[in-house]
Design a protein around this motif. Structure first.
Motif, PDB file in Angstrom:
ATOM      1  N   GLY A 214      -5.833  12.188  33.859  1.00 62.34           N
ATOM      2  CA  GLY A 214      -7.231  11.826  33.731  1.00 62.34           C
ATOM      3  C   GLY A 214      -7.810  11.979  32.340  1.00 62.34           C
ATOM      4  O   GLY A 214      -8.994  11.693  32.125  1.00 62.34           O
ATOM      5  N   GLU A 215      -7.001  12.408  31.387  1.00 54.59           N
ATOM      6  CA  GLU A 215      -7.462  12.573  30.006  1.00 54.59           C
ATOM      7  C   GLU A 215      -6.946  11.428  29.149  1.00 54.59           C
ATOM      8  O   GLU A 215      -5.818  10.954  29.315  1.00 54.59           O
ATOM      9  N   ARG A 216      -7.781  10.980  28.212  1.00 52.01           N
ATOM     10  CA  ARG A 216      -7.376   9.969  27.245  1.00 52.01           C
ATOM     11  C   ARG A 216      -7.173  10.638  25.890  1.00 52.01           C
ATOM     12  O   ARG A 216      -7.999  11.441  25.458  1.00 52.01           O
TER      13      ARG A 216
ATOM     14  N   THR B 296     -12.402  10.320  24.598  1.00 46.76           N
ATOM     15  CA  THR B 296     -11.011  10.313  24.140  1.00 46.76           C
ATOM     16  C   THR B 296     -10.786  11.446  23.152  1.00 46.76           C
ATOM     17  O   THR B 296     -11.530  11.605  22.182  1.00 46.76           O
TER      18      THR B 296
ATOM     19  N   ARG C  67     -12.995  14.676  19.198  1.00 51.10           N
ATOM     20  CA  ARG C  67     -13.177  13.743  20.299  1.00 51.10           C
ATOM     21  C   ARG C  67     -13.996  12.573  19.781  1.00 51.10           C
ATOM     22  O   ARG C  67     -14.811  12.727  18.866  1.00 51.10           O
TER      23      ARG C  67
ATOM     24  N   GLU D  77       2.703  -2.047  24.531  1.00 53.19           N
ATOM     25  CA  GLU D  77       2.961  -0.896  25.388  1.00 53.19           C
ATOM     26  C   GLU D  77       4.367  -0.376  25.122  1.00 53.19           C
ATOM     27  O   GLU D  77       5.326  -1.152  25.054  1.00 53.19           O
TER      28      GLU D  77
ATOM     29  N   LEU E 296      -2.128   5.515  21.914  1.00 53.61           N
ATOM     30  CA  LEU E 296      -3.067   5.889  22.968  1.00 53.61           C
ATOM     31  C   LEU E 296      -2.302   6.291  24.215  1.00 53.61           C
ATOM     32  O   LEU E 296      -1.355   5.619  24.628  1.00 53.61           O
ATOM     33  N   LEU E 297      -2.750   7.385  24.828  1.00 57.77           N
ATOM     34  CA  LEU E 297      -2.053   7.974  25.965  1.00 57.77           C
ATOM     35  C   LEU E 297      -3.075   8.381  27.014  1.00 57.77           C
ATOM     36  O   LEU E 297      -4.150   8.888  26.682  1.00 57.77           O
ATOM     37  N   GLU E 298      -2.739   8.147  28.272  1.00 59.64           N
ATOM     38  CA  GLU E 298      -3.544   8.655  29.378  1.00 59.64           C
ATOM     39  C   GLU E 298      -2.675   9.576  30.214  1.00 59.64           C
ATOM     40  O   GLU E 298      -1.566   9.205  30.600  1.00 59.64           O
ATOM     41  N   ALA E 299      -3.185  10.779  30.477  1.00 54.78           N
ATOM     42  CA  ALA E 299      -2.416  11.752  31.255  1.00 54.78           C
ATOM     43  C   ALA E 299      -3.379  12.665  31.994  1.00 54.78           C
ATOM     44  O   ALA E 299      -4.299  13.230  31.380  1.00 54.78           O
TER      45      ALA E 299
END
Length: 233
Positions: free
Chosen positions: A166-168, A209, A220, A137, A161-164
């Motif tokens: 609610g989107e991956r 994703t 995607r 991380e 990898l990023l989550e923001a």
């Protein structure tokens, strides 16, 4: 979170400026000739560069890393197994004055930026003896990412990898493109490792994703699983 894609003049590699809500940002894959565009984007949006990442050590993805990281006073981060490439990003492509390396040198000369490599201060992750290292991380300013080892294109190729909201999102470098995958015939490439990466790393990502690759259009994961011949079926 905002993401600004910038196309480098050399080999049309895509650099991404990932901006957090607090005004910090991370630059992913600052390739040849993109430093000025990064500087403009950072200035126009009032951002501060908190980190510079490379998905792998090929020259078309790191050529302006020294300029971008140096201006921000931060190191370039990449997987330990690709760190050796930074000693000679063109030479480690393996073609000498021909093929990929020759084409890259010609593109740099045409751009007028010169062909002298400006090295960056470097910080590595993923050290270890196992074929595939554990996730790490990274928290850089307000940007939190997971670095996932995905060898095959190079030994140290990495997905970020990023989550923001609610989107991956997956920054895939030259591991996965829309409709195809990265080549494995350059030095350090490994077709068997790439097949394992596609099966156990890429195909295991959540289907929705968003894929932001090192070249070409976004995609995607579910689209690639259905239509990419290297993943479908």
């Amino acid at each position: 979170m905002r993401i600004f894609p910038l196309t480098a003049p050399v080999f049309a590699a895509t650099c991404y400026v990932v901006a957090a809500d607090d005004g910090s940002c991370v630059v992913v894959d600052p390739g040849g000739g993109v430093a000025a565009a990064v500087a403009r984007t950072v200035a126009e949006h009032g951002l501060q560069v908190a980190g510079v990442l490379a998905t792998h050590g090929h020259a078309d993805h790191v050529w302006d890393a020294g300029r971008v990281a140096g201006a921000a006073g931060v190191p370039l981060r990449l997987h330990a197994r690709d760190a050796y490439r930074l000693d000679d990003p063109v030479g480690t492509l393996g073609d000498g004055a021909a093929g990929v390396a020759g084409g890259l040198l010609a593109a740099l000369e045409a751009l007028g930026t010169g062909t002298a490599w400006e090295p960056a201060a470097v910080e590595v992750f993923g050290a270890g003896d196992s074929p595939r290292t554990a996730d790490e991380e990274l928290l850089l300013g307000g940007v939190r990412l997971v670095a996932r080892h995905a060898p095959g294109h190079t030994e140290g190729s990495t997905l970020y990898l990023l989550e923001a909201a609610g989107e991956r999102i997956a920054f895939t470098g030259d591991v996965l493109f829309a409709g195809t995958v990265g080549r494995t015939d350059l030095p350090g490439g490994d077709a068997a490792a790439m097949a394992l990466t596609l099966r156990e790393v890429v195909a295991a990502l959540p289907p929705r994703t968003h894929v932001l690759p090192g070249h070409g259009p976004a995609s995607r994961v579910d689209v690639e699983l259905a239509h990419n011949p290297y993943l479908a079926g």
